[in-house]
Write a protein that holds these residues in place. Sequence first.
Motif, short mmCIF file in Angstrom:
data_model
loop_
_atom_site.label_atom_id
_atom_site.label_comp_id
_atom_site.label_asym_id
_atom_site.label_seq_id
_atom_site.Cartn_x
_atom_site.Cartn_y
_atom_site.Cartn_z
N GLY A 126 0.84 -1.21 0.00
CA GLY A 126 0.00 0.00 0.00
C GLY A 126 0.87 1.25 0.00
N PHE A 127 1.93 1.21 0.81
CA PHE A 127 2.81 2.36 0.88
C PHE A 127 3.55 2.57 -0.43
CE2 PHE A 127 2.50 2.88 5.50
CZ PHE A 127 2.48 4.25 5.53
N ASP A 128 3.95 1.46 -1.07
CA ASP A 128 4.70 1.58 -2.32
C ASP A 128 3.87 2.28 -3.39
OD1 ASP A 128 6.82 0.44 -1.16
OD2 ASP A 128 6.58 -1.55 -2.07
N VAL A 129 2.60 1.86 -3.51
CA VAL A 129 1.71 2.49 -4.49
C VAL A 129 1.65 3.98 -4.20
CG1 VAL A 129 -0.69 2.72 -5.23
CG2 VAL A 129 0.25 0.46 -4.77
N PHE A 130 1.51 4.26 -2.91
CA PHE A 130 1.36 5.63 -2.51
C PHE A 130 2.61 6.45 -2.79
CE2 PHE A 130 1.61 8.78 0.88
CZ PHE A 130 0.64 9.61 0.37
N LYS A 238 -17.46 4.30 -6.32
CA LYS A 238 -18.33 4.77 -7.42
C LYS A 238 -17.63 5.88 -8.20
CE LYS A 238 -22.55 4.19 -4.78
NZ LYS A 238 -23.53 4.98 -4.06
N ILE A 239 -17.01 6.80 -7.46
CA ILE A 239 -16.35 7.95 -8.12
C ILE A 239 -15.19 7.47 -9.00
CG2 ILE A 239 -14.96 10.02 -7.67
CD1 ILE A 239 -16.61 10.32 -5.02
N VAL A 240 -14.38 6.56 -8.46
CA VAL A 240 -13.20 6.11 -9.20
C VAL A 240 -13.61 5.28 -10.42
CG1 VAL A 240 -11.07 4.74 -9.06
CG2 VAL A 240 -11.75 6.17 -7.13
N GLU A 241 -14.60 4.41 -10.24
CA GLU A 241 -15.03 3.57 -11.37
C GLU A 241 -15.62 4.43 -12.49
OE1 GLU A 241 -17.52 0.65 -9.50
OE2 GLU A 241 -15.86 -0.81 -9.35
N ALA A 242 -16.43 5.41 -12.10
CA ALA A 242 -17.05 6.27 -13.11
C ALA A 242 -15.97 7.02 -13.89
CB ALA A 242 -18.00 7.26 -12.45
N MET A 262 -3.68 9.74 -11.03
CA MET A 262 -3.51 8.42 -10.39
C MET A 262 -3.97 7.31 -11.32
SD MET A 262 -2.40 7.09 -7.68
CE MET A 262 -2.19 5.36 -7.35
N LEU A 263 -5.00 7.58 -12.10
CA LEU A 263 -5.53 6.54 -12.98
C LEU A 263 -4.55 6.21 -14.11
CD1 LEU A 263 -9.28 7.55 -13.00
CD2 LEU A 263 -8.38 5.33 -12.33
N GLU A 264 -3.55 7.07 -14.29
CA GLU A 264 -2.56 6.78 -15.35
C GLU A 264 -1.33 6.06 -14.82
OE1 GLU A 264 -1.82 10.67 -16.88
OE2 GLU A 264 -3.22 10.29 -18.49
N VAL A 265 -1.22 5.96 -13.50
CA VAL A 265 -0.03 5.33 -12.92
C VAL A 265 -0.08 3.82 -13.16
CG1 VAL A 265 1.21 4.87 -10.75
CG2 VAL A 265 0.20 7.10 -11.14
N LYS A 266 1.08 3.23 -13.52
CA LYS A 266 1.15 1.77 -13.69
C LYS A 266 2.11 1.18 -12.67
CE LYS A 266 0.02 1.79 -18.57
NZ LYS A 266 0.52 1.71 -19.93
N GLY A 270 3.51 -3.06 -15.33
CA GLY A 270 2.91 -2.28 -16.41
C GLY A 270 1.38 -2.26 -16.37
N LYS A 271 0.80 -2.70 -15.25
CA LYS A 271 -0.67 -2.70 -15.15
C LYS A 271 -1.14 -1.46 -14.40
CE LYS A 271 -1.16 -7.67 -14.60
NZ LYS A 271 -1.06 -8.53 -13.45
N PHE A 272 -2.35 -1.01 -14.80
CA PHE A 272 -2.92 0.12 -14.06
C PHE A 272 -3.21 -0.31 -12.62
CE2 PHE A 272 -4.20 1.49 -18.41
CZ PHE A 272 -3.49 2.68 -18.40
N ILE A 273 -3.15 0.65 -11.71
CA ILE A 273 -3.42 0.36 -10.29
C ILE A 273 -4.91 0.02 -10.14
CG2 ILE A 273 -3.25 1.32 -7.95
CD1 ILE A 273 -0.54 1.36 -9.29
#
Length: 476
Positions: A126-130, A238-242, A262-266, A270-273
């Motif tokens: 979790g911390f790494d993603v962050f 809901k907000i993130v999925e939309a 954030m939605l562009e971070v892989k 190479g996968k989206f978060i």
Amino acid sequence: MDIFIPYLFLFLLLPFSLYLILFFHKEDSDDPKNLPPGTNGWPILGENVNLGLLGLSKFIRGRMEKYSPDVFRTSLLGEKVAVFCGAQGNKIIFTNDGKLVTPWLPLSLKKVLVPDLDDSSSYKEGFDVFNKFKYDTLKPEALRQYIPVMDAMARVHLRDDGWKPHFAVKVQPLINKYTFELSCRLFFNVTDPEKLQTLSGPFGPMRNGLMSLPIDLPWTAFGRGLKAGNIVRAEMTKIVEARREEMMRKGRGEDRDMLSKMLEVKDEEGKFISVKKIVNLFVGLLVASFDSTASATNAMVFYLAEYPHVYEEVLKEQMAIAKSKAPGENLTWEDVDKMKYSWNVAREVLRLVPTTPGTFKEAMTDISFAGFTIPKGMKTFWTPHSSHLNPEYFPEPEKFDPSRFEGSGPAPYTYVPFGGGARMCPGRVYAKLAILVLMHNLVTKFRFKKVIPHEKMVVEFSASPSHGLHLHLYPH
Ligand code: HEM
């Protein structure tokens, strides 16, 4: 007091605890030798009651005097804790992240905030993603684009949200509302009042559960926090999925907020978060940013009302900036950069009433410090309250004096409202902008005077005005 109440419940409900208290309250003979001096307090209760009654600042300073100015031992939230104090204590914690200490979250906080992160590896994940995200998104170059948005929001807020000239207003709820809405706008572009309500409603009980005794009952702070946390995460999902769906349909579009970034971070593969991780991240950001920033902004207004000569200096600086702008022109990074005196005022506010209490860590190995040994696995705590009022570091520590920050300012590791080292608050520039932009708008629009002259700033775990900060507002 939130952490205190559930303990009190337990105390009253379990006669067993009386037995323990009467027969087993002794100076911790089973502890290994050479621990820092201190006490584990009462069985089950630890020293939570003392902390709740005294407030963090008095609790810390009292124990530093009684046991040691460098490090003392206590028991909080069901854990034995070594509290590292003063500049040397801060330094050893801040410079040894990942070597001597690692972040540690109390169970209540972990369960309410990130219930799926149970073991240390997923916690690290979790911390790494962050980590990947936070410095890119919260760094000054990324934040400068949001200053006009902050400025426009501050103006609308002061115009429409109850700041009435010639009236008395209760400031704290207004600033809290504004701070929450600002985060929701900048983090994920939610501005619709109904949607904001679906987040802000459960956000309060969720926060209250973060530092509570982890007993899951419908009436405990923890039980309510768990439930509220689920609701907040469901709304965020809901907000993130939309948004993800919209970005897939329409492409990236303009840079509206931090969520689009954030939605562009892989990840490494190479996968989206995943949506779940993004939701956890933003709920964490809301929690980390809200209380501390709202509390600092409230405290700033409080001290401007308390010290008219400081208000006058801030007004002079802010009016000069206002006069250099065309009517309706928004503030820019360069304008905020000119707010030197105002920022020193905010820094002095954060010295006197730090709005984040400090953080817990865990010893990764035996730590030798100040002649004592803190064994591997023991929890540690550092806090700005151990150095901010020390007369050796800050002469006349109770005096409100923004000039302390002129020139080279305080000595290293003495002034630490944002922590230090690798884990230093990544949101400190955001906080600075949020506080100063609102202050610019408030001061250039109103003079203000306290309605309750004896109202004080109270520091329990965080800092808040004792009566919600009632002010008379006057136009210029
Ligand atoms: C006046 C406002 C603020 C204060 C006083 C403050 C203070 C702190 C402190 C003391 C820490 C702990 C540092 C450590 O463990 O060594 C921290 C961590 C953190 N803060 Fe802030 N903060 C503020 C505003 C914000 C804002 C606005 C954000 C986000 C936009 C934010 C995000 C974070 C995050 C994500 C962490 C965890 C960093 C990590 O563990 O790597 N904070 N903050």
